[in-house]
Design a protein around this motif. Sequence first.
Motif, short mmCIF file in Angstrom:
data_model
loop_
_atom_site.label_atom_id
_atom_site.label_comp_id
_atom_site.label_asym_id
_atom_site.label_seq_id
_atom_site.Cartn_x
_atom_site.Cartn_y
_atom_site.Cartn_z
N SER A 1 0.83 -1.20 0.00
CA SER A 1 0.00 0.00 0.00
C SER A 1 0.87 1.25 0.00
O SER A 1 0.53 2.26 -0.63
CB SER A 1 -0.95 0.00 1.19
OG SER A 1 -0.27 -0.19 2.41
N ALA A 2 2.01 1.20 0.68
CA ALA A 2 2.92 2.35 0.68
C ALA A 2 3.50 2.57 -0.71
O ALA A 2 3.63 3.72 -1.18
CB ALA A 2 4.03 2.14 1.70
N VAL A 3 3.87 1.48 -1.40
CA VAL A 3 4.42 1.59 -2.75
C VAL A 3 3.40 2.18 -3.72
O VAL A 3 3.71 3.08 -4.51
CB VAL A 3 4.90 0.20 -3.23
CG1 VAL A 3 5.16 0.22 -4.74
CG2 VAL A 3 6.16 -0.21 -2.50
N VAL A 4 2.17 1.69 -3.67
CA VAL A 4 1.13 2.20 -4.57
C VAL A 4 0.86 3.68 -4.27
O VAL A 4 0.70 4.49 -5.19
CB VAL A 4 -0.15 1.35 -4.47
CG1 VAL A 4 -1.28 1.99 -5.25
CG2 VAL A 4 0.11 -0.05 -4.99
N PHE B 1 11.83 4.60 -4.21
CA PHE B 1 10.92 3.89 -3.31
C PHE B 1 11.66 3.50 -2.02
O PHE B 1 11.14 3.67 -0.92
CB PHE B 1 10.38 2.61 -3.98
CG PHE B 1 9.30 2.84 -4.99
CD1 PHE B 1 8.07 3.37 -4.62
CD2 PHE B 1 9.50 2.49 -6.33
CE1 PHE B 1 7.06 3.55 -5.56
CE2 PHE B 1 8.49 2.67 -7.26
CZ PHE B 1 7.27 3.21 -6.88
N GLN B 2 12.87 2.98 -2.19
CA GLN B 2 13.62 2.50 -1.03
C GLN B 2 13.99 3.63 -0.08
O GLN B 2 13.79 3.53 1.13
CB GLN B 2 14.89 1.79 -1.51
CG GLN B 2 15.70 1.17 -0.37
CD GLN B 2 16.99 0.54 -0.86
OE1 GLN B 2 17.23 0.45 -2.06
NE2 GLN B 2 17.81 0.11 0.08
N SER B 3 14.51 4.73 -0.62
CA SER B 3 14.97 5.82 0.24
C SER B 3 13.81 6.57 0.89
O SER B 3 13.88 6.94 2.06
CB SER B 3 15.83 6.80 -0.56
OG SER B 3 15.09 7.37 -1.63
N LEU B 4 12.71 6.76 0.16
CA LEU B 4 11.59 7.52 0.69
C LEU B 4 10.77 6.71 1.70
O LEU B 4 10.32 7.25 2.72
CB LEU B 4 10.68 7.99 -0.44
CG LEU B 4 11.26 9.05 -1.37
CD1 LEU B 4 10.36 9.26 -2.58
CD2 LEU B 4 11.47 10.37 -0.63
N LEU C 1 12.58 -6.97 0.41
CA LEU C 1 11.13 -6.89 0.61
C LEU C 1 10.49 -5.99 -0.45
O LEU C 1 9.43 -6.30 -1.00
CB LEU C 1 10.83 -6.39 2.01
CG LEU C 1 9.38 -6.46 2.51
CD1 LEU C 1 9.36 -6.64 4.02
CD2 LEU C 1 8.60 -5.21 2.12
N LEU C 2 11.15 -4.87 -0.75
CA LEU C 2 10.63 -3.95 -1.77
C LEU C 2 10.58 -4.64 -3.12
O LEU C 2 9.59 -4.51 -3.86
CB LEU C 2 11.51 -2.70 -1.82
CG LEU C 2 11.15 -1.68 -2.91
CD1 LEU C 2 9.73 -1.17 -2.73
CD2 LEU C 2 12.15 -0.52 -2.87
N ALA C 3 11.62 -5.38 -3.47
CA ALA C 3 11.65 -6.09 -4.74
C ALA C 3 10.50 -7.09 -4.82
O ALA C 3 9.85 -7.24 -5.87
CB ALA C 3 12.99 -6.80 -4.92
#
Length: 324
Positions: free
Chosen positions: A202-205, A218-221, A228-230
């Motif tokens: 949900s954070a990524v979207v 995405f990773q830094s923000l 996990l992000l991948a």
Amino acid sequence: MSTTSTTGSERRRAVTVLPEGEGANALGIAFGLLGDEWTLLLLRHSVLGAKRYSDFSAALPISYAVLTARLDLLVREQLMEKVVYQQHPVRAEYVLTEKGRGVWPILAAIWGWERRWVPEHTYDTPPMRHRVCGAEFTPRYSCRACGEAVTAHDLVATWGPSGGWQRSTPESRTRRRSQSRERAAKAFYPDTMAVFGNRWSSAVVGAAFMGVSRFTDFQSLLGAPPSLLADRLASLCEREILHQVKLADRPDWAEYKLTPKGIDFFPVIGVTLEWAESWYRAEEGPVLRWKHRACRQEFHGVLTCDQCTQPLTGHEIQLEPAAD
């Protein structure tokens, strides 16, 4: 985490006032709470009339421990009230509060999105009929000021005083078990849960709607662990909510862009934010400020009927029998 207002008319509404500059904001809290598969399922069945423990147990493939924990959470978060109707033995009903009943636009927006984009799940998404105009309809997300339908591209968003990446990352409110997630995904809408059912998804979207597209950003923000992000990006691409776009100047790099299906998920996020800001009020101000490009007014969204264009209310929506 927070304090609850108990003065005046807000005593009835149980609005939670978030301390200035501390912890997750309204968006982070809402997605952390509603982003649990079982919690969203229990609210769905409760809106449709389930009240007793046996109602929920019969409707869902859920264990005693998980069902008890989620009902306790919903009572603690004041979305439900536990009402004892028998003393010997003690039996209770779980009744939606005003706060709990207020999730119906979120559920209706999910319903409409799944019917448009995941037709193979239509057995779980029967048609909706608007009692006012009598027509079968799909919820439309509209500007409250001018009445026009909107998409994410029609709005200009800026962070409000309680906004920011870290504070908007959903809080994890429940323990997760992979088996539990798998069973819930089969019982609910797996494409919706690809976004709602994981705090990082949900954070990524949400970040993608704010224009973030590169893995490193995405990773830094968001502060998400790289592995996990991948995994979350791969899952969202698999569900065709995001897609990879190769860069012309760096063919070994890619950006992650929202697909039309992903862009159309915006009403779900919009009505979730509206609900969140109504019930989790930050002392310093809102999470986001929106402006509608067309009418140039501050944007507040409302679900309307796509047939008669009138604003919807929960009791005006009738579910039709699902087609065989």
